[in-house]
Each structure stands twice: as C-alpha cells, then as structure tokens.
Design a protein around this motif. Sequence first.
Motif, PDB file in Angstrom:
ATOM      1  N   HIS A  28      -8.111   8.076   0.799  1.00 37.54           N
ATOM      2  CA  HIS A  28      -8.482   7.104   1.837  1.00 37.54           C
ATOM      3  C   HIS A  28      -7.331   6.226   2.305  1.00 37.54           C
ATOM      4  O   HIS A  28      -7.485   5.513   3.300  1.00 37.54           O
ATOM      5  CB  HIS A  28      -9.610   6.211   1.314  1.00 37.54           C
ATOM      6  CG  HIS A  28     -10.854   6.960   0.951  1.00 37.54           C
ATOM      7  ND1 HIS A  28     -11.812   7.292   1.891  1.00 37.54           N
ATOM      8  CD2 HIS A  28     -11.287   7.473  -0.237  1.00 37.54           C
ATOM      9  CE1 HIS A  28     -12.795   7.964   1.292  1.00 37.54           C
ATOM     10  NE2 HIS A  28     -12.492   8.099   0.004  1.00 37.54           N
ATOM     11  N   VAL A  29      -6.200   6.256   1.615  1.00 39.22           N
ATOM     12  CA  VAL A  29      -5.135   5.307   1.925  1.00 39.22           C
ATOM     13  C   VAL A  29      -4.576   5.478   3.340  1.00 39.22           C
ATOM     14  O   VAL A  29      -4.262   4.490   4.023  1.00 39.22           O
ATOM     15  CB  VAL A  29      -3.999   5.380   0.878  1.00 39.22           C
ATOM     16  CG1 VAL A  29      -3.324   6.747   0.879  1.00 39.22           C
ATOM     17  CG2 VAL A  29      -2.978   4.278   1.121  1.00 39.22           C
ATOM     18  N   ASP A  30      -4.453   6.718   3.810  1.00 39.86           N
ATOM     19  CA  ASP A  30      -3.862   6.913   5.143  1.00 39.86           C
ATOM     20  C   ASP A  30      -4.736   6.300   6.237  1.00 39.86           C
ATOM     21  O   ASP A  30      -4.225   5.721   7.207  1.00 39.86           O
ATOM     22  CB  ASP A  30      -3.647   8.406   5.411  1.00 39.86           C
ATOM     23  CG  ASP A  30      -2.500   8.975   4.586  1.00 39.86           C
ATOM     24  OD1 ASP A  30      -1.634   8.189   4.159  1.00 39.86           O
ATOM     25  OD2 ASP A  30      -2.487  10.204   4.357  1.00 39.86           O
ATOM     26  N   ILE A  32      -6.542  -2.330  -4.799  1.00 41.37           N
ATOM     27  CA  ILE A  32      -5.384  -1.498  -5.128  1.00 41.37           C
ATOM     28  C   ILE A  32      -4.300  -2.343  -5.793  1.00 41.37           C
ATOM     29  O   ILE A  32      -3.677  -1.931  -6.780  1.00 41.37           O
ATOM     30  CB  ILE A  32      -4.832  -0.818  -3.851  1.00 41.37           C
ATOM     31  CG1 ILE A  32      -5.907   0.063  -3.206  1.00 41.37           C
ATOM     32  CG2 ILE A  32      -3.585   0.000  -4.179  1.00 41.37           C
ATOM     33  CD1 ILE A  32      -6.512   1.105  -4.119  1.00 41.37           C
ATOM     34  N   LEU A  55      -4.192   2.578   6.031  1.00 35.45           N
ATOM     35  CA  LEU A  55      -2.876   2.227   6.584  1.00 35.45           C
ATOM     36  C   LEU A  55      -2.905   2.237   8.105  1.00 35.45           C
ATOM     37  O   LEU A  55      -2.344   1.346   8.759  1.00 35.45           O
ATOM     38  CB  LEU A  55      -1.810   3.202   6.065  1.00 35.45           C
ATOM     39  CG  LEU A  55      -1.326   2.985   4.627  1.00 35.45           C
ATOM     40  CD1 LEU A  55      -0.508   4.177   4.155  1.00 35.45           C
ATOM     41  CD2 LEU A  55      -0.481   1.707   4.525  1.00 35.45           C
ATOM     42  N   SER A  96      -6.338   7.042  -8.797  1.00 39.56           N
ATOM     43  CA  SER A  96      -5.263   7.365  -7.856  1.00 39.56           C
ATOM     44  C   SER A  96      -5.672   8.479  -6.910  1.00 39.56           C
ATOM     45  O   SER A  96      -5.329   8.466  -5.723  1.00 39.56           O
ATOM     46  CB  SER A  96      -4.001   7.761  -8.625  1.00 39.56           C
ATOM     47  OG  SER A  96      -3.497   6.660  -9.363  1.00 39.56           O
ATOM     48  N   CYS A 104      -6.847  -3.445   0.106  1.00 45.20           N
ATOM     49  CA  CYS A 104      -5.528  -3.853  -0.409  1.00 45.20           C
ATOM     50  C   CYS A 104      -5.671  -4.619  -1.716  1.00 45.20           C
ATOM     51  O   CYS A 104      -4.865  -4.457  -2.638  1.00 45.20           O
ATOM     52  CB  CYS A 104      -4.809  -4.722   0.617  1.00 45.20           C
ATOM     53  SG  CYS A 104      -4.300  -3.851   2.113  1.00 45.20           S
ATOM     54  N   ASN A 144       2.301   1.684  -3.455  1.00 50.91           N
ATOM     55  CA  ASN A 144       1.300   2.149  -4.416  1.00 50.91           C
ATOM     56  C   ASN A 144       0.876   3.588  -4.131  1.00 50.91           C
ATOM     57  O   ASN A 144       0.480   4.324  -5.043  1.00 50.91           O
ATOM     58  CB  ASN A 144       0.087   1.219  -4.400  1.00 50.91           C
ATOM     59  CG  ASN A 144       0.365  -0.108  -5.082  1.00 50.91           C
ATOM     60  OD1 ASN A 144       1.113  -0.167  -6.060  1.00 50.91           O
ATOM     61  ND2 ASN A 144      -0.219  -1.183  -4.581  1.00 50.91           N
ATOM     62  N   LYS A 145       0.983   4.002  -2.878  1.00 49.73           N
ATOM     63  CA  LYS A 145       0.703   5.397  -2.533  1.00 49.73           C
ATOM     64  C   LYS A 145       1.695   6.325  -3.242  1.00 49.73           C
ATOM     65  O   LYS A 145       1.303   7.367  -3.795  1.00 49.73           O
ATOM     66  CB  LYS A 145       0.791   5.583  -1.023  1.00 49.73           C
ATOM     67  CG  LYS A 145       0.589   7.021  -0.548  1.00 49.73           C
ATOM     68  CD  LYS A 145       0.726   7.117   0.968  1.00 49.73           C
ATOM     69  CE  LYS A 145       0.635   8.563   1.442  1.00 49.73           C
ATOM     70  NZ  LYS A 145       0.787   8.680   2.916  1.00 49.73           N
ATOM     71  N   LEU A 177       0.829  -1.203   0.000  1.00 50.79           N
ATOM     72  CA  LEU A 177       0.000   0.000   0.000  1.00 50.79           C
ATOM     73  C   LEU A 177       0.869   1.260   0.000  1.00 50.79           C
ATOM     74  O   LEU A 177       0.582   2.231  -0.709  1.00 50.79           O
ATOM     75  CB  LEU A 177      -0.924   0.026   1.222  1.00 50.79           C
ATOM     76  CG  LEU A 177      -2.316  -0.596   1.117  1.00 50.79           C
ATOM     77  CD1 LEU A 177      -3.110  -0.270   2.374  1.00 50.79           C
ATOM     78  CD2 LEU A 177      -3.064  -0.130  -0.121  1.00 50.79           C
ATOM     79  N   GLU A 178       1.919   1.248   0.823  1.00 52.48           N
ATOM     80  CA  GLU A 178       2.846   2.392   0.873  1.00 52.48           C
ATOM     81  C   GLU A 178       3.490   2.613  -0.486  1.00 52.48           C
ATOM     82  O   GLU A 178       3.614   3.766  -0.953  1.00 52.48           O
ATOM     83  CB  GLU A 178       3.929   2.139   1.929  1.00 52.48           C
ATOM     84  CG  GLU A 178       3.450   2.151   3.370  1.00 52.48           C
ATOM     85  CD  GLU A 178       3.320   3.555   3.934  1.00 52.48           C
ATOM     86  OE1 GLU A 178       3.331   4.524   3.143  1.00 52.48           O
ATOM     87  OE2 GLU A 178       3.197   3.679   5.169  1.00 52.48           O
ATOM     88  N   PHE A 184      -7.944   6.933  -4.343  1.00 52.25           N
ATOM     89  CA  PHE A 184      -7.108   6.087  -3.500  1.00 52.25           C
ATOM     90  C   PHE A 184      -6.374   6.918  -2.450  1.00 52.25           C
ATOM     91  O   PHE A 184      -6.358   6.584  -1.259  1.00 52.25           O
ATOM     92  CB  PHE A 184      -6.134   5.318  -4.391  1.00 52.25           C
ATOM     93  CG  PHE A 184      -4.977   4.676  -3.675  1.00 52.25           C
ATOM     94  CD1 PHE A 184      -5.171   3.849  -2.580  1.00 52.25           C
ATOM     95  CD2 PHE A 184      -3.678   4.892  -4.118  1.00 52.25           C
ATOM     96  CE1 PHE A 184      -4.091   3.253  -1.933  1.00 52.25           C
ATOM     97  CE2 PHE A 184      -2.598   4.306  -3.482  1.00 52.25           C
ATOM     98  CZ  PHE A 184      -2.804   3.486  -2.375  1.00 52.25           C
TER      99      PHE A 184
END
Length: 351
Positions: free
Chosen positions: A179-181, A300, A184, A173, A297, A160-161, A157-158, A176
């Motif tokens: 919401h990714v943080d 993504i 995570l 993107s 995950c 892909n971020k 995930l990190e 993504f």
Amino acid sequence: MTEQIDNRNVIQNVLDLYPFNVQNVSLISMKSGRTTWLVDTDEGQKVLKNTQIKPQKMLFIAEAHEHLQNNGLSIAKIHRTKNGAITVGAEQSAFVLYDRVEGNEVIYYNEEKLMETMTFMAQFHQLSKGYVPNPESKKRGRLGKWHKLYRWKLQELEGNKKIAQSLSTDPFSMMFLEHVDNMLQRGREALQELDEAPYQNWTREWIEASGFCQQDFTMARFIDTEDGLFMKELHSITYDLPSRDIRILINKVMKKMSIWDSELVMKMIRAYHSVYPLTEDHYKVLWTDLKFPHLFCSIIHKYYLGQKASWSDEKYMWALQNIISLENSKSEFLNQIPVLVKSINDTKEGE
C-alpha cells in the motif's frame, strides 16, 4: 529528563504564592511528564499541575488559556499568584493552578457529544483570535510550515519502504509494501496542493487574525456538565490553521470506527460550520490535509522505530490493517469536495 516533582515542601511553597487558604492536597496522577494534585481551598477545589516544560513555553500556553477564558470560552478558570504570575517556574518545569470542574466523562461514540465537541472547537478557534503573547514566552507555530512537515513524512515513508524491502519474511513489511506507493502518491498530491492559493491565502489570513489551534482536540480534554461541555485545561497550543484541529479529530474518530464514514464526517463539519462558517477555499485546505496519509505515516513510524515496545506483532498488524481500511475507504470522499462543500453551505442557508 528532570524528575517529576512530588515534594510536599515544594508543593506547599508553590501554593503559598496563591491567594487561597489551602486545607488539603492530594495527588491525582503522575504520568507522561505531568503531575497533578487536587487542592482543597477556602474558595473551592483547585487543580495544581506541574509539567516538564520550560516555563517560557508554559507561559505561552497559560496566557492563551486566560485569553480564551476572558473571551467567554467554557474553560476552567486559571489563577494568577498574589504577585500576578500566571505560571510558576521550577527548574525545567512549570506549575499552573486552575479550578476543578465536576461532570461526566465524554466518550467518542456519543454522536450528540461529538457534535457538541465540534461546535466547541469552532468557538475555540473564533475566540482564539487576537491573542498577543507575553514577549517573554516561547511561542510555537506551524503556520506556513506544512510543506516541510509533508516532505519529512514522505521522505521517512520512502526510507521505511527500503527497510521493508529488505525484510522479505516480515508480515508487517509485506502489507506495508502493498500500500505504500498509493499512500506516497496521495501524499505527493497533497504536497503539491499546498502551492495553490487556498493554503497560501488562509495562512496569511490566520497570521493577521493572530489565532491559534489546540493541536489535539480529544474527548479527554472535556467534562460534560449541566451547562454543556467544559474544557478542563489547555494542554497545548500552536499557531496553526483551524483545519489542523478539525483534521486530527476527524481522523481520530474514523480510526476508532475502522472505516471512513462520510455521513458522520459531514455531520461533524456542519456542526463546526454552524458556529464558525469557513469558505470553500478553507475547505479545500482541510481536504488537502485529510488527503495526506497522516495516520498511515504514524503507524509506520511507530513500527520501524520500535516506539511501542509493549505492542505485539499481532497488535501492529491489526493497527496497520485498520488504517489501510480507513485510508482506502475515504477515497470517494476526497474526490467530492465541490458537491460536499455546496451541501455544507446549503445546510447553513436553509437553517
């Protein structure tokens, strides 16, 4: 990859190894590394399956199938050859033969059948205990390896971020990154919880019990008969905690609904609990696995590796929106484990 087998001479040679008089053979399907045939015999219809898997791995699965069968699970009877072999190896693939079970398709949106699936799962886990695999088989297991899996998914995930941050005009993107943080953070909390006693203790308990999980309890594995649900075949197994199967099916059902339905989830868990009661610590492990953003995950991973070549940008966007809605709507559920676990136990005591 070895080509899938559809050679009549090979099929006949394999069937000659079994104690049945074969009257007719017809191809059912050929897909995803698996080919299946319907075999008419003097003792009813059988299904012959050839899978692109090393024979040692199929031996592990096939004998687990027989273990469940011998312990009374409603699963299609698997057959051994005249010489007692439960699987027939062919280069980098393997054959197994089992009874054909007739019945109706099982669908996700039938709540009654969903509850039956949960009770079946509970029986499966109970009856899996005590499995002693053949020394020649190739075992699979994830017991005690959740830390590694969680870390790998978080690291991806990190990564892909960082990719997403370089694609400033890509709508997927951009969504993504919004919401990714949060995902995570939730994943890191789940990872930290694996260091606590509930996960460590249940892992030791399940190793001693020598039980396994199915990995992918989907409705496609079942047929609905007059006598209830029947498992058509054992597709795969691994040594892992029962909560993995519970988490996967709950997530699958909720994904189809596009929102987290806590009431339905609790009905599913209570159905399981009615057959195989788990402890509060066991449920803490399940809640940890539900907290980890597995579905987020997964979508993504698919997008940035281009795994779904046939998917349009619109379909990817819809899938991501669906999973974000699901993940965000289960936050309240994840924070209520003491109350919800008490309600499970109260229901059991009041029955």
